[in-house]
Enzyme design. Structure first.
Site, PDB file in Angstrom:
ATOM      1  N   GLY A 208      28.628 -12.969 -17.726  1.00 27.79           N
ATOM      2  CA  GLY A 208      28.419 -12.179 -18.930  1.00 27.79           C
ATOM      3  C   GLY A 208      29.674 -12.207 -19.780  1.00 27.79           C
ATOM      4  CB  SER A 209      30.608 -10.239 -22.671  1.00 21.24           C
ATOM      5  OG  SER A 209      30.536  -8.932 -22.181  1.00 21.24           O
ATOM      6  CB  THR A 210      35.762 -11.537 -21.861  1.00 22.42           C
ATOM      7  OG1 THR A 210      35.530 -12.951 -21.716  1.00 22.42           O
ATOM      8  CG2 THR A 210      37.168 -11.209 -21.393  1.00 22.42           C
ATOM      9  N   GLY A 213      33.262  -8.046 -17.944  1.00 22.28           N
ATOM     10  CA  GLY A 213      33.996  -8.543 -16.770  1.00 22.28           C
ATOM     11  C   GLY A 213      35.195  -7.663 -16.459  1.00 22.28           C
ATOM     12  CD  GLU A 230      31.986 -18.830 -13.540  1.00 19.50           C
ATOM     13  OE1 GLU A 230      32.518 -19.165 -14.615  1.00 19.50           O
ATOM     14  OE2 GLU A 230      32.307 -19.336 -12.447  1.00 19.50           O
ATOM     15  CB  CYS A 264      29.041 -19.642 -21.201  1.00 22.53           C
ATOM     16  SG  CYS A 264      28.528 -20.748 -19.897  1.00 22.53           S
TER      17      CYS A 264
END
Ligand code: NAD
Length: 458
Positions: A208-210, A213, A230, A264
């Site tokens: 998913g998104s940073t 994360g 990831e 991504c």
């Protein structure tokens, strides 16, 4: 008796905005029950190492047998063209087959008359698998196949806008695997957060998104959970002056606009040598002219809608920012479909400065900035000038020169004369703010284990 109606999630088709299906929205109590129900299955599964590959093979076969049904549902919930949905289903089937054939043997580190040192890999227990909405089938398979082969139970939480194919996978799991071993729970971000906080789930594999994360890492820190993250990317593609420009543009555009740019590892910034820049813009115009935007269930459509309202809004804002920041959008007006869904006019953008929003942020949609450079050192510096480090590509007719440029780009994967794909047998992961740990390949399998050393003195 409890008469309250369980909450539901209505899943809409992003092309038509019609509800495809309403599914239960699972609660923390469902998570607790799932964790409890997994315990007997884990005991059985841990001791069944020899037969686990065969279970995975059967899962792969069942996916293949239902591939058209799965692909159609994937297009309905996610929006991607049906041809791309079929490929994604095949990727998911391949993942189970690949891991079924990948032995996880102990490593003999020393074997002498005096000493033997062996490293063995043990399952962790329950792996929590949290996936994004861009590739719901492939992401689930890339995580569940190695997690199960390694001897774990899995709890999958798909994104709330794309749970339907994951629920079909739950049906296949229920047919093939011991009861309680693999469960799909559909819910919002709070359910994902509860999984990350749960003391009986020692491993989280997240795509998913940073920003999410980072939140996961914070929550997971209290129990030192094993993490694979990831995360987002803002991949640069650098086209050197000697590149075969038509094939470079074809190769870059094919990934930049695939899945309406929601990939991504799509090229998200393109650096083209100034001597080839105008030709590149023209070639993109020709590429975009050939595309057909519409409902992905139509076989002739090549670019579908983006997946959800938030992503649609974000892309319209980013397109607005191009104009506000002095850039030009080249959108080559194809006929946009007469549908209410989340369609974004595919475009390339020129005239943007290095600090422009479309250059710095991950757009995750069909809008690609084209940036000229004179000196390759400047292109490399610009390529490295974001916090992301997922992938990058260099395009040149001199492969060695391209590899030397790639050496200077800080990214988890540097492709030469191609951008992507992620391949099941090639370890994949981001550097910098694009991730932590590795997925796919043997390392992706080991990521679902803990290794223990036995060190014997004779
Ligand atoms: P997201 O981070 O919003 O959500 C991803 C998943 O995490 C969803 O299932 C969501 O419900 C869940 N979630 C959200 N908040 C959570 C929390 N606090 N705790 C636990 N779970 C939580 O991302 P998205 O918008 O669905 O996906 C797009 C992003 O994913 C992009 O940045 C893209 O680059 C990235 N992505 C990365 C890869 C890769 O392999 N590196 C692959 C695909 C997508």
């Amino acid at each position: 008796m409890d008469h309250t109606t369980p909450p539901e999630i209505a899943v809409e088709n992003p092309a038509t905005l019609q509800v495809v299906a309403s599914v239960p929205c699972h609660q923390v109590s469902d998570l607790e029950r799932t964790v409890r129900d997994a315990a007997p299955a884990i005991a059985e599964w841990t001791s069944a190492a020899a037969s686990r590959p065969q279970y995975l093979r059967v899962i792969s076969e069942r996916i293949t047998a239902r591939s058209e049904e799965l692909a159609r549902l994937l297009t309905a919930e996610q929006g991607k063209p049906i041809t791309q949905a079929r490929l994604e289903v095949a990727v998911a089937a391949r993942a189970f087959e690949y891991y079924a054939n990948l032995p996880l043997a102990p490593d003999v580190l020393r074997d002498t008359p005096e000493q033997e040192v062996v490293r063995e890999y043990y399952p962790l227990g329950i792996a929590g698998l949290i996936t994004a909405w861009n590739f719901p089938m492939a992401l689930l398979a890339w995580k569940a196949a190695p997690a199960l082969l390694a001897g774990n139970a899995v709890i999958v939480k798909p994104a709330p806008t794309t749970p339907l194919t994951s629920l079909k996978m739950q049906e296949i799991f229920a047919e093939v695997l011991p009861a309680g071993l693999a469960t799909v729970l559909v819910g919002g971000n709070d359910l994902g957060s509860a999984m990350v906080a749960h003391p009986e789930i020692p491993k989280i594999s997240f795509t998913g998104s940073t920003p999410t994360g980072r939140r996961i890492m914070e929550t997971a820190s209290s129990r030192l959970k094993r993490l694979t993250l990831e995360l987002g990317g803002n991949d640069p593609a650098i086209v050197l002056s000697d590149a075969d420009l038509p094939s470079a543009v074809e190769g870059i555009a094919a990934v930049a606009f695939r899945n309406a740019g929601q990939v991504c590892i799509a090229p998200k910034r393109l650096y083209v040598h100034e001597s080839r820049f105008d030709d590149a813009v023209d070639l993109f115009r020709q590429y975009l002219d050939r595309q057909r935007v519409g409902d992905g269930s139509d076989e002739s459509v090549t670019i579908g809608p983006v997946n959800n309202a938030a992503q649609h809004k974000s892309l319209l804002e980013i397109q607005g920012s191009v104009r506000d920041q002095g850039g030009t959008l080249h959108s080559y007006p194809h006929s946009m479909p007469d549908l209410p869904g989340y369609f974004v006019q595919p475009a390339v953008a020129t005239g943007l400065a290095a600090h422009a929003r479309l250059v710095q942020e991950e757009q995750f949609g069909p809008v690609l900035p084209l940036l000229p450079y004179r000196d390759v050192d400047d292109a490399v510096a610009a390529a490295n000038a974001t916090d992301y480090g997922l992938g990058a590509s260099i395009w040149s007719s001199d492969v060695e020169a391209a590899v030397r440029v790639g050496d200077r780009v800080r990214a988890g994967t540097r492709w030469i004369n191609q951008h992507g794909p992620a391949e099941i047998d090639v370890p994949f992961g981001g550097v910098k703010q694009s991730g932590l740990g590795t997925e796919l390949g043997l390392e992706g399998l080991k990521a679902f284990t803990e290794s223990r050393i036995t060190n014997v003195k004779y």
